[in-house]
Each structure stands twice: as C-alpha cells, then as structure tokens.
Design an enzyme around this catalytic site. Sequence first.
Site, PDB file in Angstrom:
ATOM      1  N   ASN A   1     -23.143 -22.468  11.433  1.00 23.08           N
ATOM      2  CA  ASN A   1     -21.964 -22.802  10.935  1.00 23.08           C
ATOM      3  C   ASN A   1     -21.043 -21.529  10.713  1.00 23.08           C
ATOM      4  OD1 ASN A   1     -19.949 -23.399   8.970  1.00 23.08           O
ATOM      5  ND2 ASN A   1     -20.926 -25.553   8.286  1.00 23.08           N
TER       6      ASN A   1
ATOM      7  N   HIS B   1     -18.008 -19.589   7.224  1.00 21.69           N
ATOM      8  CA  HIS B   1     -17.681 -18.357   6.309  1.00 21.69           C
ATOM      9  C   HIS B   1     -17.077 -17.237   6.812  1.00 21.69           C
ATOM     10  CE1 HIS B   1     -18.645 -20.980   2.842  1.00 21.69           C
ATOM     11  NE2 HIS B   1     -19.874 -21.369   3.617  1.00 21.69           N
TER      12      HIS B   1
ATOM     13  N   HIS C   1     -16.304 -26.606  10.330  1.00 27.09           N
ATOM     14  CA  HIS C   1     -15.516 -27.781   9.411  1.00 27.09           C
ATOM     15  C   HIS C   1     -14.183 -27.433   9.259  1.00 27.09           C
ATOM     16  CE1 HIS C   1     -16.161 -30.076   5.334  1.00 27.09           C
ATOM     17  NE2 HIS C   1     -15.363 -30.248   6.006  1.00 27.09           N
TER      18      HIS C   1
ATOM     19  N   ARG D   1     -11.578 -28.401   7.156  1.00 25.41           N
ATOM     20  CA  ARG D   1     -11.372 -29.216   6.226  1.00 25.41           C
ATOM     21  C   ARG D   1      -9.983 -29.592   5.742  1.00 25.41           C
ATOM     22  NH1 ARG D   1     -15.754 -28.424   2.100  1.00 25.41           N
ATOM     23  NH2 ARG D   1     -14.361 -29.513   0.745  1.00 25.41           N
TER      24      ARG D   1
ATOM     25  N   GLU E   1     -17.419 -30.496  12.060  1.00 25.32           N
ATOM     26  CA  GLU E   1     -17.436 -31.357  11.047  1.00 25.32           C
ATOM     27  C   GLU E   1     -16.214 -31.821  10.403  1.00 25.32           C
ATOM     28  OE1 GLU E   1     -19.496 -28.956   7.816  1.00 25.32           O
ATOM     29  OE2 GLU E   1     -21.246 -29.128   9.179  1.00 25.32           O
TER      30      GLU E   1
ATOM     31  N   THR F   1     -19.795 -28.888   0.660  1.00 22.64           N
ATOM     32  CA  THR F   1     -20.058 -30.204   0.717  1.00 22.64           C
ATOM     33  C   THR F   1     -20.943 -30.778   0.110  1.00 22.64           C
ATOM     34  OG1 THR F   1     -19.532 -30.101   3.192  1.00 22.64           O
ATOM     35  CG2 THR F   1     -20.191 -32.280   2.447  1.00 22.64           C
TER      36      THR F   1
ATOM     37  N   GLU G   1     -27.152 -36.219   9.981  1.00 20.75           N
ATOM     38  CA  GLU G   1     -28.008 -35.060   9.467  1.00 20.75           C
ATOM     39  C   GLU G   1     -28.331 -35.134   7.818  1.00 20.75           C
ATOM     40  OE1 GLU G   1     -25.127 -31.651  10.174  1.00 20.75           O
ATOM     41  OE2 GLU G   1     -26.016 -30.608   8.468  1.00 20.75           O
TER      42      GLU G   1
ATOM     43  N   HIS H   1     -27.872 -27.578   5.036  1.00 18.42           N
ATOM     44  CA  HIS H   1     -27.146 -27.347   3.746  1.00 18.42           C
ATOM     45  C   HIS H   1     -28.140 -26.526   2.809  1.00 18.42           C
ATOM     46  CE1 HIS H   1     -24.104 -27.407   0.709  1.00 18.42           C
ATOM     47  NE2 HIS H   1     -23.206 -27.932   1.419  1.00 18.42           N
TER      48      HIS H   1
HETATM   49  N1  PXP Z   1     -24.197 -29.182   7.219  1.00 19.91           N
HETATM   50  C1  PXP Z   1     -22.989 -29.889   6.706  1.00 19.91           C
HETATM   51  C2  PXP Z   1     -22.673 -31.031   7.044  1.00 19.91           C
HETATM   52  C3  PXP Z   1     -21.990 -28.857   5.760  1.00 19.91           C
HETATM   53  O1  PXP Z   1     -21.160 -29.176   5.488  1.00 19.91           O
HETATM   54  C4  PXP Z   1     -22.538 -27.256   5.675  1.00 19.91           C
HETATM   55  C5  PXP Z   1     -21.754 -26.569   4.892  1.00 19.91           C
HETATM   56  O2  PXP Z   1     -20.529 -26.456   5.461  1.00 19.91           O
HETATM   57  C6  PXP Z   1     -23.844 -27.099   6.190  1.00 19.91           C
HETATM   58  C7  PXP Z   1     -24.733 -27.822   7.131  1.00 19.91           C
HETATM   59  C8  PXP Z   1     -24.140 -25.423   6.152  1.00 19.91           C
HETATM   60  O3  PXP Z   1     -24.651 -25.205   4.898  1.00 19.91           O
HETATM   61  P1  PXP Z   1     -24.858 -24.003   4.455  1.00 19.91           P
HETATM   62  O4  PXP Z   1     -23.602 -23.015   4.619  1.00 19.91           O
HETATM   63  O5  PXP Z   1     -25.280 -23.846   2.940  1.00 19.91           O
HETATM   64  O6  PXP Z   1     -26.147 -23.312   5.332  1.00 19.91           O
END
Ligand code: PXP
Length: 249
Positions: free
Chosen positions: A7, A10, A50, A52, A77, A108, A158, A199
């Site tokens: 992901n 960030h 994602h 948003r 996402e 999330t 997921e 997550h």
């Molecule tokens: N899966 C989903 C659906 C998410 O919303 C997120 C956070 O953006 C992640 C995975 C990844 O989470 P993390 O950034 O805590 O690894």
Amino acid sequence: MLKLGVNIDHVATLRQARYRNAPPDRAVEPDPVAAAVVCERAGCHGITAHLREDRRHIIEDDVRRLRDSIATRLNLEMANAPAIVEFALKIHPHIVCLVPENREEVTTEGGLDVAGQEAALTDLRKRLNDDGIEVSLFIDPDPVQIDASVRVGAQFVELHTGRFADFYHRKDARNQEIQRLVQASVRAHAGGLQVNAGHGLTVENVALIHLVPHLVELNIGHSLVSRAIFTGLEPAIREMLEAMKGYPG
Ligand code: PXP
C-alpha cells in the site's frame, strides 16, 4: 506462497504534506508511482492505493499513472461513493477493495458493514465484475459479515487485522484475535471466497499471521514506508517478503 501487496498511500501522504496546493507545473516529491516501481523491483506482487474522498494522500492522477506504469496488479481501495465508482470504471484497476470511509478517521478504522448494505453492494459488485474488475470487501473477521460477503458475490474478502495488531503485545487478547481470524478465514474459504488480510501488519507481528489458513495476499503499507526511512524501500520490501516466507497455506 503468500503474496505481498504494498500500500503506497503513505508515500503520497508525505508529498501532500508539503505540496497539496502546489501549482500543476511544480515538480513535487516523493512520487508514489516511482515508489511502486521500486516495490515491484523488490518482488512485491501487487500495489494497493486508497483514493479517499478527501484526497488526503492518493489523487486521481496517481491512480491513472499507476494503472499505466505498474507491471503487477493494481488494487484500488475506495468507498462506495458515486464519483469514485465512476472513476474506477474508467480507470479499470484489476481489483477494487471496498472500504468504509469516515472523514475524521486517521486510517480505515473498522471493516465494511456488508450485512447492512447487501443489496447496494451486490449491485456495485455486479457493475464492477461486468467491467472485468474483481471485487474485494474489507471486513472485520465476523461470521455475519463473511456470510453477507458470500451472498454479495465478491471474489475476495480482506480481513481487517487492526485489532490483532493493536493487541499484539497483550497475549490473551491477541490470541483471541488470531482465533477470530482463523475462524473467519476458514468460513470465507468454505464459502468460496479468496481471503486477503491487512492493516497494522509489521515484520514483527506477521509471523503470527502464518497461523491463519487460506490466505492469498497481505496488504501492508505504513510499517513498510516507515521502515524504508531507515533502510530504503527495496530492503524494507525484501525484509517483509522474507518474514512472510514459509507460510503453510
Ligand atoms: N488494507 C486496507 C483495506 C487498508 O485500508 C489499509 C490502510 O490503508 C491497509 C490494508 C494497510 O494498512 P497499514 O498501512 O496499517 O499496513
């Protein structure tokens, strides 16, 4: 083999912290698309982004460029919001992962209430599938949500691992969460769903995720980007892939 979806939100968070209102011709950094290519070079199996509703990190242009630039699979996402759904149908990611969205949340915070919006999600699932886009539902490891996801006809769920991550250093609570994840994964698999999880996963806590059967892919973001500050992105991805090795399936 357990796959890793990175992901890259960030990376975009860092860019937006400085350049959110930059003029279009301004060179800005860091570029999440360049980061995605580095993650692929390190061996990840997919890229997750994602979009948003408040565009706090990923923006439309990132998604378009990711779709054109990456060699693996793009998992978009998004919330079930009309403008974003239309955008997804135009961009055509490989997978859409539907998530709940609350503007005040930092990330999330809970899973999607599939059971509470089964008809709407079934319609959306059909629209996306008719367009060749696979659908994943981000849910808590809760049997009610799993059974509803089967009825919606999604290809994937997921499982939200946030509570497991939060409780990781409290043994009893953590073991309870692992059991919830195990039972949820078994139930989803028996219902014909493919199972992803994500997550709050880190190189430290991912070892216990090996106890959860039937997993296809983990989606991991924050810990990888955080680690990359010290090691660089490619080593951070490799380190995670190493920690994920040996998953018994
Ligand atoms: N899966 C989903 C659906 C998410 O919303 C997120 C956070 O953006 C992640 C995975 C990844 O989470 P993390 O950034 O805590 O690894």
